[in-house]
Design a protein around this motif. Structure first.
Motif, PDB file in Angstrom:
ATOM      1  N   SER A  14      -5.161 -57.560  -6.532  1.00 43.74           N
ATOM      2  CA  SER A  14      -5.897 -58.436  -5.602  1.00 43.74           C
ATOM      3  C   SER A  14      -6.376 -57.693  -4.359  1.00 43.74           C
ATOM      4  N   PRO A  15      -5.520 -56.907  -3.691  1.00 46.70           N
ATOM      5  CA  PRO A  15      -6.025 -56.157  -2.538  1.00 46.70           C
ATOM      6  C   PRO A  15      -7.094 -55.127  -2.911  1.00 46.70           C
ATOM      7  N   ILE A  16      -6.963 -54.532  -4.089  1.00 43.13           N
ATOM      8  CA  ILE A  16      -7.970 -53.560  -4.526  1.00 43.13           C
ATOM      9  C   ILE A  16      -9.311 -54.257  -4.749  1.00 43.13           C
ATOM     10  N   LEU A  17      -9.299 -55.431  -5.366  1.00 45.75           N
ATOM     11  CA  LEU A  17     -10.537 -56.179  -5.567  1.00 45.75           C
ATOM     12  C   LEU A  17     -11.144 -56.621  -4.235  1.00 45.75           C
ATOM     13  N   LEU A  18     -10.296 -57.018  -3.285  1.00 45.75           N
ATOM     14  CA  LEU A  18     -10.799 -57.379  -1.961  1.00 45.75           C
ATOM     15  C   LEU A  18     -11.427 -56.156  -1.297  1.00 45.75           C
ATOM     16  N   LEU A  19     -10.804 -55.014  -1.435  1.00 46.89           N
ATOM     17  CA  LEU A  19     -11.346 -53.786  -0.863  1.00 46.89           C
ATOM     18  C   LEU A  19     -12.727 -53.476  -1.453  1.00 46.89           C
ATOM     19  N   ALA A  20     -12.890 -53.661  -2.751  1.00 44.25           N
ATOM     20  CA  ALA A  20     -14.192 -53.454  -3.389  1.00 44.25           C
ATOM     21  C   ALA A  20     -15.229 -54.440  -2.836  1.00 44.25           C
ATOM     22  N   TYR A  21     -14.815 -55.695  -2.636  1.00 43.17           N
ATOM     23  CA  TYR A  21     -15.704 -56.708  -2.060  1.00 43.17           C
ATOM     24  C   TYR A  21     -16.116 -56.311  -0.636  1.00 43.17           C
ATOM     25  N   LEU A  22     -15.138 -55.872   0.162  1.00 45.85           N
ATOM     26  CA  LEU A  22     -15.436 -55.467   1.538  1.00 45.85           C
ATOM     27  C   LEU A  22     -16.408 -54.292   1.556  1.00 45.85           C
ATOM     28  N   HIS A  23     -16.228 -53.365   0.641  1.00 47.08           N
ATOM     29  CA  HIS A  23     -17.126 -52.215   0.553  1.00 47.08           C
ATOM     30  C   HIS A  23     -18.554 -52.676   0.280  1.00 47.08           C
ATOM     31  N   LYS A  24     -18.705 -53.644  -0.589  1.00 49.71           N
ATOM     32  CA  LYS A  24     -20.034 -54.132  -0.953  1.00 49.71           C
ATOM     33  C   LYS A  24     -20.649 -54.993   0.150  1.00 49.71           C
ATOM     34  N   GLU A  25     -19.871 -55.920   0.694  1.00 50.55           N
ATOM     35  CA  GLU A  25     -20.419 -56.925   1.604  1.00 50.55           C
ATOM     36  C   GLU A  25     -20.340 -56.558   3.094  1.00 50.55           C
ATOM     37  N   MET A  26     -19.470 -55.648   3.462  1.00 53.93           N
ATOM     38  CA  MET A  26     -19.287 -55.341   4.881  1.00 53.93           C
ATOM     39  C   MET A  26     -19.407 -53.851   5.168  1.00 53.93           C
ATOM     40  N   GLY A  38       3.449 -49.949  -1.569  1.00 54.50           N
ATOM     41  CA  GLY A  38       4.174 -50.278  -2.787  1.00 54.50           C
ATOM     42  C   GLY A  38       5.200 -51.373  -2.580  1.00 54.50           C
ATOM     43  N   HIS A  39       5.777 -51.459  -1.366  1.00 55.10           N
ATOM     44  CA  HIS A  39       6.779 -52.494  -1.094  1.00 55.10           C
ATOM     45  C   HIS A  39       6.151 -53.850  -0.766  1.00 55.10           C
ATOM     46  N   ALA A  40       4.852 -53.887  -0.542  1.00 53.22           N
ATOM     47  CA  ALA A  40       4.133 -55.142  -0.288  1.00 53.22           C
ATOM     48  C   ALA A  40       2.786 -55.053  -1.005  1.00 53.22           C
ATOM     49  N   PRO A  41       2.793 -55.040  -2.332  1.00 52.82           N
ATOM     50  CA  PRO A  41       1.583 -54.736  -3.099  1.00 52.82           C
ATOM     51  C   PRO A  41       0.480 -55.778  -3.021  1.00 52.82           C
ATOM     52  N   THR A  42       0.758 -56.935  -2.473  1.00 52.33           N
ATOM     53  CA  THR A  42      -0.274 -57.966  -2.392  1.00 52.33           C
ATOM     54  C   THR A  42      -0.926 -58.021  -1.012  1.00 52.33           C
ATOM     55  N   GLU A  43      -0.599 -57.084  -0.135  1.00 53.78           N
ATOM     56  CA  GLU A  43      -1.156 -57.046   1.222  1.00 53.78           C
ATOM     57  C   GLU A  43      -2.120 -55.886   1.375  1.00 53.78           C
ATOM     58  N   LEU A  44      -3.188 -56.116   2.129  1.00 61.18           N
ATOM     59  CA  LEU A  44      -4.131 -55.066   2.498  1.00 61.18           C
ATOM     60  C   LEU A  44      -4.030 -54.861   3.999  1.00 61.18           C
ATOM     61  N   HIS A  45      -3.705 -53.649   4.403  1.00 61.24           N
ATOM     62  CA  HIS A  45      -3.617 -53.303   5.823  1.00 61.24           C
ATOM     63  C   HIS A  45      -4.872 -52.519   6.203  1.00 61.24           C
ATOM     64  N   ILE A  46      -5.517 -52.957   7.277  1.00 63.24           N
ATOM     65  CA  ILE A  46      -6.742 -52.325   7.761  1.00 63.24           C
ATOM     66  C   ILE A  46      -6.446 -51.803   9.167  1.00 63.24           C
ATOM     67  N   HIS A  47      -6.687 -50.500   9.384  1.00 68.96           N
ATOM     68  CA  HIS A  47      -6.369 -49.856  10.661  1.00 68.96           C
ATOM     69  C   HIS A  47      -7.628 -49.240  11.267  1.00 68.96           C
ATOM     70  N   LEU A  48      -7.821 -49.494  12.551  1.00 66.03           N
ATOM     71  CA  LEU A  48      -8.894 -48.860  13.309  1.00 66.03           C
ATOM     72  C   LEU A  48      -8.221 -48.066  14.423  1.00 66.03           C
ATOM     73  N   HIS A  49      -8.397 -46.742  14.371  1.00 64.91           N
ATOM     74  CA  HIS A  49      -7.660 -45.856  15.262  1.00 64.91           C
ATOM     75  C   HIS A  49      -8.422 -45.542  16.534  1.00 64.91           C
ATOM     76  N   ARG A  50      -7.751 -44.848  17.410  1.00 66.67           N
ATOM     77  CA  ARG A  50      -8.288 -44.537  18.727  1.00 66.67           C
ATOM     78  C   ARG A  50      -9.726 -44.059  18.657  1.00 66.67           C
ATOM     79  N   SER A  51     -10.446 -44.369  19.699  1.00 59.59           N
ATOM     80  CA  SER A  51     -11.872 -44.086  19.755  1.00 59.59           C
ATOM     81  C   SER A  51     -12.156 -42.588  19.803  1.00 59.59           C
TER      82      SER A  51
END
Length: 117
Positions: A14-26, A38-51
């Motif tokens: 599910s997170p992999i499919l969402l990632l593919a959707y985000l790549h296409k739409e955003m 691996g310990h939370a396989p149904t979660e997608l974490h998105i990180h935006l690092h320092r400028s």
């Protein structure tokens, strides 16, 4: 006998499919880092690092992603050199955790903007 269970890639589907959707739409949004643990396989974490000079500020990109994903207002955390804003929610039935990092002064300014809005 080995009683350990092995996490399969299918558990992260599910997170992999969402990632593919985000790549296409955003794809117009600033490129973040993505993590599926691996310990939370149904979660997608998105990180935006320092400028980085010349790029969209990380916390500006955080707000663009937060708005695009329809996530709620963030919480604030941090220390003396690095601070962050973080929010979580569900996108297409996938748990998403969005975190933007910056200096303490950058995070304070971003919070002030959110409060003023």
């Amino acid at each position: 006998m080995n009683d350990k269970t092995t996490q399969t890639l299918q558990a992260q589907g599910s997170p992999i499919l969402l990632l593919a959707y985000l790549h296409k739409e955003m794809s117009h949004l600033t490129a973040p880092s993505f993590t599926i643990h691996g310990h939370a396989p149904t979660e997608l974490h998105i990180h935006l690092h320092r400028s980085v000079p010349g790029e969209v500020p990380a916390l500006t990109a955080f707000e663009e992603w937060r708005t695009a994903l329809g996530l709620g207002l963030p919480s604030q955390g941090g220390g003396s050199t690095v601070s962050w804003l973080s929010t979580e929610g569900r996108v297409d039935d996938v748990a998403v955790v969005l975190t933007g990092y910056g200096t303490p002064s950058e995070v304070e300014a971003a919070v002030a903007e959110l409060v003023a809005a």
